[in-house]
Design a protein around this motif. Sequence first.
Motif, PDB file in Angstrom:
ATOM      1  N   LEU A  66      15.537   6.266   5.471  1.00  0.00           N
ATOM      2  CA  LEU A  66      15.820   6.721   4.112  1.00  0.00           C
ATOM      3  C   LEU A  66      17.130   6.161   3.564  1.00  0.00           C
ATOM      4  O   LEU A  66      17.248   5.887   2.366  1.00  0.00           O
ATOM      5  CB  LEU A  66      15.836   8.253   4.060  1.00  0.00           C
ATOM      6  CG  LEU A  66      14.471   8.929   4.244  1.00  0.00           C
ATOM      7  CD1 LEU A  66      14.637  10.443   4.338  1.00  0.00           C
ATOM      8  CD2 LEU A  66      13.527   8.564   3.101  1.00  0.00           C
ATOM      9  N   ASP A  67      18.137   5.981   4.434  1.00  0.00           N
ATOM     10  CA  ASP A  67      19.448   5.509   3.980  1.00  0.00           C
ATOM     11  C   ASP A  67      19.433   4.065   3.502  1.00  0.00           C
ATOM     12  O   ASP A  67      20.296   3.661   2.714  1.00  0.00           O
ATOM     13  CB  ASP A  67      20.484   5.653   5.111  1.00  0.00           C
ATOM     14  CG  ASP A  67      20.837   7.102   5.400  1.00  0.00           C
ATOM     15  OD1 ASP A  67      20.581   7.948   4.524  1.00  0.00           O
ATOM     16  OD2 ASP A  67      21.347   7.377   6.498  1.00  0.00           O
ATOM     17  N   GLU A  98       0.837  -1.207   0.000  1.00  0.00           N
ATOM     18  CA  GLU A  98       0.000   0.000   0.000  1.00  0.00           C
ATOM     19  C   GLU A  98       0.872   1.257   0.000  1.00  0.00           C
ATOM     20  O   GLU A  98       2.044   1.228   0.369  1.00  0.00           O
ATOM     21  CB  GLU A  98      -0.946   0.010   1.200  1.00  0.00           C
ATOM     22  CG  GLU A  98      -2.035  -1.049   1.118  1.00  0.00           C
ATOM     23  CD  GLU A  98      -3.048  -0.931   2.256  1.00  0.00           C
ATOM     24  OE1 GLU A  98      -2.865  -0.042   3.127  1.00  0.00           O
ATOM     25  OE2 GLU A  98      -4.002  -1.718   2.275  1.00  0.00           O
ATOM     26  N   LYS A  99       0.276   2.371  -0.392  1.00  0.00           N
ATOM     27  CA  LYS A  99       1.005   3.635  -0.449  1.00  0.00           C
ATOM     28  C   LYS A  99       1.381   4.096   0.954  1.00  0.00           C
ATOM     29  O   LYS A  99       0.573   4.059   1.875  1.00  0.00           O
ATOM     30  CB  LYS A  99       0.162   4.700  -1.140  1.00  0.00           C
ATOM     31  CG  LYS A  99       0.921   5.997  -1.415  1.00  0.00           C
ATOM     32  CD  LYS A  99       0.099   6.968  -2.228  1.00  0.00           C
ATOM     33  CE  LYS A  99       0.891   8.243  -2.507  1.00  0.00           C
ATOM     34  NZ  LYS A  99       0.098   9.218  -3.300  1.00  0.00           N
ATOM     35  N   LEU A 100       2.629   4.533   1.103  1.00  0.00           N
ATOM     36  CA  LEU A 100       3.118   4.985   2.405  1.00  0.00           C
ATOM     37  C   LEU A 100       2.387   6.232   2.874  1.00  0.00           C
ATOM     38  O   LEU A 100       2.086   7.128   2.093  1.00  0.00           O
ATOM     39  CB  LEU A 100       4.612   5.300   2.326  1.00  0.00           C
ATOM     40  CG  LEU A 100       5.570   4.139   2.071  1.00  0.00           C
ATOM     41  CD1 LEU A 100       6.973   4.670   1.856  1.00  0.00           C
ATOM     42  CD2 LEU A 100       5.552   3.172   3.236  1.00  0.00           C
ATOM     43  N   LYS A 101       2.143   6.282   4.176  1.00  0.00           N
ATOM     44  CA  LYS A 101       1.569   7.481   4.779  1.00  0.00           C
ATOM     45  C   LYS A 101       2.670   8.447   5.193  1.00  0.00           C
ATOM     46  O   LYS A 101       2.494   9.662   5.197  1.00  0.00           O
ATOM     47  CB  LYS A 101       0.708   7.087   5.986  1.00  0.00           C
ATOM     48  CG  LYS A 101      -0.496   6.233   5.593  1.00  0.00           C
ATOM     49  CD  LYS A 101      -1.208   5.686   6.819  1.00  0.00           C
ATOM     50  CE  LYS A 101      -2.444   4.880   6.402  1.00  0.00           C
ATOM     51  NZ  LYS A 101      -2.080   3.695   5.597  1.00  0.00           N
ATOM     52  N   ALA A 102       3.817   7.900   5.576  1.00  0.00           N
ATOM     53  CA  ALA A 102       4.999   8.676   5.953  1.00  0.00           C
ATOM     54  C   ALA A 102       6.160   7.694   6.035  1.00  0.00           C
ATOM     55  O   ALA A 102       5.960   6.476   6.064  1.00  0.00           O
ATOM     56  CB  ALA A 102       4.790   9.370   7.295  1.00  0.00           C
ATOM     57  N   ILE A 103       7.376   8.238   6.097  1.00  0.00           N
ATOM     58  CA  ILE A 103       8.537   7.364   6.233  1.00  0.00           C
ATOM     59  C   ILE A 103       9.463   7.913   7.304  1.00  0.00           C
ATOM     60  O   ILE A 103       9.648   9.119   7.446  1.00  0.00           O
ATOM     61  CB  ILE A 103       9.293   7.194   4.888  1.00  0.00           C
ATOM     62  CG1 ILE A 103      10.364   6.104   5.025  1.00  0.00           C
ATOM     63  CG2 ILE A 103       9.894   8.509   4.425  1.00  0.00           C
ATOM     64  CD1 ILE A 103      10.939   5.653   3.692  1.00  0.00           C
ATOM     65  N   TYR A 122       8.019  -5.229   3.298  1.00  0.00           N
ATOM     66  CA  TYR A 122       8.614  -5.833   4.484  1.00  0.00           C
ATOM     67  C   TYR A 122      10.130  -5.706   4.470  1.00  0.00           C
ATOM     68  O   TYR A 122      10.805  -5.761   5.503  1.00  0.00           O
ATOM     69  CB  TYR A 122       8.223  -7.309   4.586  1.00  0.00           C
ATOM     70  CG  TYR A 122       8.731  -8.162   3.442  1.00  0.00           C
ATOM     71  CD1 TYR A 122      10.021  -8.678   3.458  1.00  0.00           C
ATOM     72  CD2 TYR A 122       7.922  -8.453   2.349  1.00  0.00           C
ATOM     73  CE1 TYR A 122      10.500  -9.440   2.409  1.00  0.00           C
ATOM     74  CE2 TYR A 122       8.385  -9.208   1.298  1.00  0.00           C
ATOM     75  CZ  TYR A 122       9.679  -9.713   1.325  1.00  0.00           C
ATOM     76  OH  TYR A 122      10.145 -10.458   0.287  1.00  0.00           O
ATOM     77  N   LYS A 123      10.716  -5.533   3.267  1.00  0.00           N
ATOM     78  CA  LYS A 123      12.172  -5.447   3.150  1.00  0.00           C
ATOM     79  C   LYS A 123      12.737  -4.273   3.939  1.00  0.00           C
ATOM     80  O   LYS A 123      13.880  -4.319   4.391  1.00  0.00           O
ATOM     81  CB  LYS A 123      12.580  -5.329   1.677  1.00  0.00           C
ATOM     82  CG  LYS A 123      12.382  -6.593   0.865  1.00  0.00           C
ATOM     83  CD  LYS A 123      12.892  -6.394  -0.551  1.00  0.00           C
ATOM     84  CE  LYS A 123      12.660  -7.641  -1.401  1.00  0.00           C
ATOM     85  NZ  LYS A 123      13.125  -7.442  -2.792  1.00  0.00           N
ATOM     86  N   LEU A 124      11.942  -3.218   4.089  1.00  0.00           N
ATOM     87  CA  LEU A 124      12.433  -2.065   4.838  1.00  0.00           C
ATOM     88  C   LEU A 124      12.724  -2.466   6.283  1.00  0.00           C
ATOM     89  O   LEU A 124      13.762  -2.102   6.842  1.00  0.00           O
ATOM     90  CB  LEU A 124      11.423  -0.918   4.804  1.00  0.00           C
ATOM     91  CG  LEU A 124      11.828   0.313   5.624  1.00  0.00           C
ATOM     92  CD1 LEU A 124      13.148   0.888   5.125  1.00  0.00           C
ATOM     93  CD2 LEU A 124      10.740   1.382   5.587  1.00  0.00           C
ATOM     94  N   ASP A 152      29.145   1.410  14.269  1.00  0.00           N
ATOM     95  CA  ASP A 152      29.445   1.898  12.916  1.00  0.00           C
ATOM     96  C   ASP A 152      28.253   1.619  12.014  1.00  0.00           C
ATOM     97  O   ASP A 152      28.133   0.536  11.449  1.00  0.00           O
ATOM     98  CB  ASP A 152      30.699   1.209  12.374  1.00  0.00           C
ATOM     99  CG  ASP A 152      31.062   1.659  10.965  1.00  0.00           C
ATOM    100  OD1 ASP A 152      30.498   2.667  10.493  1.00  0.00           O
ATOM    101  OD2 ASP A 152      31.917   0.995  10.332  1.00  0.00           O
ATOM    102  N   LYS A 153      27.382   2.612  11.856  1.00  0.00           N
ATOM    103  CA  LYS A 153      26.143   2.372  11.113  1.00  0.00           C
ATOM    104  C   LYS A 153      26.372   2.023   9.646  1.00  0.00           C
ATOM    105  O   LYS A 153      25.536   1.369   9.019  1.00  0.00           O
ATOM    106  CB  LYS A 153      25.213   3.580  11.224  1.00  0.00           C
ATOM    107  CG  LYS A 153      25.639   4.808  10.453  1.00  0.00           C
ATOM    108  CD  LYS A 153      24.555   5.871  10.516  1.00  0.00           C
ATOM    109  CE  LYS A 153      24.891   7.065   9.642  1.00  0.00           C
ATOM    110  NZ  LYS A 153      23.810   8.073   9.655  1.00  0.00           N
TER     111      LYS A 153
END
Length: 349
Positions: free
Chosen positions: A257-258, A247-252, A272-274, A289-290
């Motif tokens: 974002l990275d 479904e379309k995102l409401k916000a992120i 789900y990959k996010l 160390d991100k």
Amino acid sequence: MENKYISSLLALKAEDILNVSLDRPEALFSNIKTLDELKYSYRKLISVWHPDKNIGRKSTDLIFAHIDLLYIKAKQKIIQNTWNLGQVVFLDEPFAYEKSFDFDLGMCYIGKEKVAWLINSEFEDLALNAIKTIESLKFADNNMKEQMKTFLPCIIRYKKLSNNKLLLLLKKDKNSILLKDISKFYNNKIDPKHVAWILGNCYNFSCFLTYNNLMYGAIDSNHLFVNPENHTVEFLGGWWFSCKEGEKLKAINRLALDVAPLEIINDKKATYKLDLELIRLLGRTLLGDKNGIHLLKDKEIPVSLVIWLRNTVGKNNSFQEYEKWNDVLKQSFGVRRFIKMNLKTSDIY
């Protein structure tokens, strides 16, 4: 005594009073500093909840008794000079908190057994999305429901305040600590063995999300609370970012974002990959160390764990990732065993 404080005290509901822990009477008598002020507040409060004035209300005796016990505990603390108001914010009623911080939608106040998310009015749609998602979670059976209980938020109250801000009040385990605060306590580098069980909780949770056809979108240290004593994780924030798969995102989430997959960047659709990418990002971040560039140079971190965290998800789903993650654990640490994390809430708050 301030009229505003007394008014808010007398306006408390039965559940508000009963939810006040006996070891934290400051949460009820949140504006008093002396025995005289305590006595005055106590008398005002029992005048409302005295059984003689509430004939026929079954719970009145219980509430009256609880107020009495809190008064006794408060008096003892003042006499022993252990009375600690800490910090109090008025959310149309006094709320004692240990720490506060800004988040994407407003302010968060961490209490001893509650977390208050104070959301700005322009994000009401996201707040309602969080409520709807939490309340619509499904379970295959009672066994799954019991297993997931420690992960999931329990809503105490959701209301629009007099200043038009939105309050989402959730229960919190008294031994749980915001993960970001744990990371800071360890100078932004947590022992790999502890990072492993934290991530294990996240992978378990991701499977539950997949069962619900849901993307959470907020698996990061700003939204997770960790209980070092029993190795559990509470997912108490970020539900406003949740969205059904496809479904379309409401916000992120800004932190997402990275690592957001192309499906999200290009199509603005949930996947789900996010969540799976966020788990790997969380692991790298907790290890110090991100970006993962320097992790291989750290001899304290098993190579198998570093390789796993530096890779991207690929085509695996949550259940496949969880299975592969268990293999990584064996390669990294051998036979699974409980590693005690010597950390208490009093060390941080």
